[in-house]
Design a protein around this motif. Structure first.
Motif: not given
Length: 235
Positions: A182-191, A204-210
């Motif tokens: 199963v393919e999951f996506d990870l999302r992270m966000a932080s100042v 504001y930084v966003r991190v995408y692991c698709d």
């Protein structure tokens, strides 16, 4: 009878009398053909002059400050943090009767690529997705990073008996049956605060692991990430 000398000239040295004794002679300007004007140059308004000078000084200050900041950013070159997924495992994973249960254990690595700037991460929001649907989320505690530092972070996301739409449940079941993963996506966000001496800049930084594939066959409730470390995209 006395005869008049035809070569005689009128006596000079006496002004010819003005023909109109009761009138004053016209002013010199009128005599020359130009109307007389009583012209006075206007005096500048001191308040307007002061405002104009202050405006010019403000514009010059802004230009100088902008030039200094531009040079500073070229020299320092602030870069966004780099994030890697070292491992992702799933346990107690089950999707049935439109209900989802599972635990996701993450091992992350945050890297500061800056050689002159340290970083401070405010609370990091971390969430796991399947497609556009959020399955679970958690918050990571704040942390600091020095220049060129690497920081390992462990996180666990859990969900128990959460309702999901039939379309999502069918899609997960189909992927497990056909691919065994199963393919999951990870999302992270932080100042994130970038620090260099007295310089501070919050962003504001966003991190995408698709498309992080986790091997979870249909006859199993646990599995691990397929492949080696995966680099995420930071924005």
């Amino acid at each position: 009878m006395q005869q008049q000398d035809p070569n005689s000239r009128p006596a000079t040295g006496y002004p010819y009398p003005y023909p109109y004794p009761n009138q004053q002679p016209p002013p010199a300007s009128a005599a020359n053909g130009y109307p007389y004007q009583n012209y006075h140059a206007p005096h500048p308004d001191p308040r307007a002059l002061l405002i104009r000078r202050l405006f010019i000084a403000l514009m010059v200050s802004i230009l100088i400050f902008g030039l200094i900041l531009f040079i500073f950013l070229i020299v320092v070159r602030p870069q966004l943090p780099t994030v890697y997924i070292n491992s992702l495992s799933v346990s107690n994973f089950n999707v049935s009767n439109n209900q989802l249960t599972g635990n996701w254990d993450l091992r992350l690595r945050f890297e500061n690529p800056n050689s002159k700037m340290s970083l401070y991460y405010d609370t990091v929001l971390c969430a796991v997705y399947y497609g556009d649907d959020s399955l679970s989320e958690t918050r990571l505690q704040p942390f600091d990073q020095g220049t060129k530092d690497q920081t390992p972070i462990n996180a666990t996301l859990s969900v128990s008996g959460t309702y999901v739409e039939r379309q999502l449940a069918d899609s997960i079941g189909k992927a497990r049956a056909e691919k065994g993963s199963v393919e999951f996506d990870l999302r992270m966000a932080s100042v994130v605060t970038f620090r260099y001496g007295v310089y501070r800049r919050r962003r504001y930084v966003r991190v995408y692991c698709d498309d992080v594939a986790v091997g979870v066959p249909g006859n199993s409730s646990s599995g691990k990430m397929v492949g080696s470390d995966k680099r995420c995209n930071s924005y």
